[in-house]
Scaffold this motif. Structure first.
Motif, PDB file in Angstrom:
ATOM      1  N   UNK A  55       0.786  -1.231   0.000  1.00 24.61           N
ATOM      2  CA  UNK A  55       0.000   0.000   0.000  1.00 24.61           C
ATOM      3  C   UNK A  55       0.818   1.283   0.000  1.00 24.61           C
ATOM      4  N   UNK A  56       2.132   1.197   0.196  1.00 24.95           N
ATOM      5  CA  UNK A  56       2.947   2.417   0.266  1.00 24.95           C
ATOM      6  C   UNK A  56       3.010   3.129  -1.080  1.00 24.95           C
ATOM      7  N   UNK A  57       3.143   2.380  -2.158  1.00 22.45           N
ATOM      8  CA  UNK A  57       3.185   3.009  -3.484  1.00 22.45           C
ATOM      9  C   UNK A  57       1.879   3.741  -3.780  1.00 22.45           C
ATOM     10  N   UNK A  58       0.774   3.087  -3.498  1.00 23.06           N
ATOM     11  CA  UNK A  58      -0.524   3.698  -3.770  1.00 23.06           C
ATOM     12  C   UNK A  58      -0.743   4.928  -2.889  1.00 23.06           C
ATOM     13  N   UNK A  59      -0.386   4.804  -1.628  1.00 21.17           N
ATOM     14  CA  UNK A  59      -0.539   5.927  -0.705  1.00 21.17           C
ATOM     15  C   UNK A  59       0.302   7.118  -1.164  1.00 21.17           C
ATOM     16  N   UNK A  64       1.137  12.370  -2.204  1.00 18.86           N
ATOM     17  CA  UNK A  64       2.359  13.171  -2.167  1.00 18.86           C
ATOM     18  C   UNK A  64       2.143  14.586  -2.696  1.00 18.86           C
ATOM     19  N   UNK A  65       1.501  14.720  -3.848  1.00 17.11           N
ATOM     20  CA  UNK A  65       1.332  16.062  -4.416  1.00 17.11           C
ATOM     21  C   UNK A  65       0.430  16.938  -3.560  1.00 17.11           C
ATOM     22  N   UNK A  66      -0.540  16.347  -2.885  1.00 19.63           N
ATOM     23  CA  UNK A  66      -1.393  17.131  -1.972  1.00 19.63           C
ATOM     24  C   UNK A  66      -0.620  17.572  -0.739  1.00 19.63           C
ATOM     25  N   UNK A  67       0.361  16.772  -0.322  1.00 18.60           N
ATOM     26  CA  UNK A  67       1.194  17.109   0.827  1.00 18.60           C
ATOM     27  C   UNK A  67       2.071  18.322   0.527  1.00 18.60           C
ATOM     28  N   UNK A  68       2.546  18.422  -0.694  1.00 24.05           N
ATOM     29  CA  UNK A  68       3.443  19.521  -1.073  1.00 24.05           C
ATOM     30  C   UNK A  68       2.652  20.804  -1.265  1.00 24.05           C
ATOM     31  N   UNK A  69       3.215  21.914  -0.816  1.00 18.49           N
ATOM     32  CA  UNK A  69       2.478  23.173  -0.918  1.00 18.49           C
ATOM     33  C   UNK A  69       3.005  24.076  -2.027  1.00 18.49           C
ATOM     34  N   UNK A  75       6.043  20.281  -9.156  1.00 18.35           N
ATOM     35  CA  UNK A  75       6.621  20.040 -10.483  1.00 18.35           C
ATOM     36  C   UNK A  75       7.796  19.072 -10.391  1.00 18.35           C
ATOM     37  N   UNK A  76       8.623  19.268  -9.379  1.00 18.83           N
ATOM     38  CA  UNK A  76       9.793  18.422  -9.186  1.00 18.83           C
ATOM     39  C   UNK A  76       9.409  16.966  -8.953  1.00 18.83           C
ATOM     40  N   UNK A  77       8.332  16.739  -8.229  1.00 17.23           N
ATOM     41  CA  UNK A  77       7.952  15.385  -7.836  1.00 17.23           C
ATOM     42  C   UNK A  77       6.935  14.736  -8.778  1.00 17.23           C
ATOM     43  N   UNK A  78       6.475  15.444  -9.803  1.00 18.40           N
ATOM     44  CA  UNK A  78       5.443  14.909 -10.699  1.00 18.40           C
ATOM     45  C   UNK A  78       5.901  13.623 -11.377  1.00 18.40           C
ATOM     46  N   UNK A  79       7.117  13.605 -11.907  1.00 18.48           N
ATOM     47  CA  UNK A  79       7.600  12.390 -12.563  1.00 18.48           C
ATOM     48  C   UNK A  79       7.739  11.238 -11.572  1.00 18.48           C
ATOM     49  N   UNK A  87      -1.177   9.523 -10.992  1.00 20.97           N
ATOM     50  CA  UNK A  87      -1.463  10.386 -12.133  1.00 20.97           C
ATOM     51  C   UNK A  87      -1.337  11.832 -11.688  1.00 20.97           C
ATOM     52  N   UNK A  88      -0.982  12.667 -12.635  1.00 17.91           N
ATOM     53  CA  UNK A  88      -0.789  14.080 -12.357  1.00 17.91           C
ATOM     54  C   UNK A  88      -1.742  14.855 -13.241  1.00 17.91           C
ATOM     55  N   UNK A  89      -2.588  15.664 -12.615  1.00 14.63           N
ATOM     56  CA  UNK A  89      -3.528  16.451 -13.405  1.00 14.63           C
ATOM     57  C   UNK A  89      -2.789  17.614 -14.063  1.00 14.63           C
ATOM     58  N   UNK A  90      -3.305  18.117 -15.172  1.00 12.75           N
ATOM     59  CA  UNK A  90      -2.634  19.232 -15.854  1.00 12.75           C
ATOM     60  C   UNK A  90      -2.430  20.450 -14.954  1.00 12.75           C
ATOM     61  N   UNK A  91      -3.328  20.691 -14.017  1.00 13.24           N
ATOM     62  CA  UNK A  91      -3.175  21.846 -13.125  1.00 13.24           C
ATOM     63  C   UNK A  91      -2.020  21.662 -12.156  1.00 13.24           C
ATOM     64  N   UNK A  92      -1.675  20.392 -11.875  1.00  9.93           N
ATOM     65  CA  UNK A  92      -0.562  20.108 -10.975  1.00  9.93           C
ATOM     66  C   UNK A  92       0.763  20.025 -11.721  1.00  9.93           C
ATOM     67  N   UNK A  93       0.707  19.846 -13.012  1.00 12.48           N
ATOM     68  CA  UNK A  93       1.916  19.600 -13.794  1.00 12.48           C
ATOM     69  C   UNK A  93       2.264  20.832 -14.622  1.00 12.48           C
ATOM     70  N   UNK A  94       2.838  21.832 -13.982  1.00  8.88           N
ATOM     71  CA  UNK A  94       3.280  23.055 -14.650  1.00  8.88           C
ATOM     72  C   UNK A  94       4.775  22.989 -14.843  1.00  8.88           C
TER      73      UNK A  94
END
Length: 99
Positions: A55-59, A64-69, A75-79, A87-94
């Motif tokens: 479950x760690x990968x799924x969690x 992770x992206x919600x944790x980052x402010x 952007x750094x962690x999207x890949x 998955x990364x939504x377009x609004x999160x992937x600038x």
């Protein structure tokens, strides 16, 4: 040299020495905390790469992206998130074009 204030100079010098010592100790503590974070991060990356914790990968992918402010951090962690199956939504992937 004035007879007044001679001991004040010595006391100020002692204060300065103590402040330097405090700053050195703070730097040591900061380095120790940074090293602990790096080691913990390496441990978790290893666990993620080897999928050794159920479950760690799924969690991580889900949260992770919600944790980052900061957007730059996202952007750094999207890949990385994509790499663990998220998955990364377009609004999160600038992704920054200047990097």
């Amino acid at each position: 040299m004035s007879l007044l204030g001679g001991s004040d100079l010595k006391e100020q010098q002692k204060i300065n020495e103590l402040e330097l010592k405090i700053n050195r100790e703070k730097q040591k503590l900061d380095k120790k905390l940074t090293r602990q974070k790096i080691l913990l991060g390496a441990f978790l990356v290893d666990a993620l790469e080897n999928d050794s914790v159920d479950g760690l990968r799924e969690y991580t992918a889900d949260n992770l992206l919600d944790f980052l402010s900061r957007q730059g951090d996202k952007d750094l962690m999207a890949d990385f998130v994509k790499g663990v199956g998220g998955s990364v939504s377009p609004s999160e992937n600038h992704n920054n074009v200047n990097e």
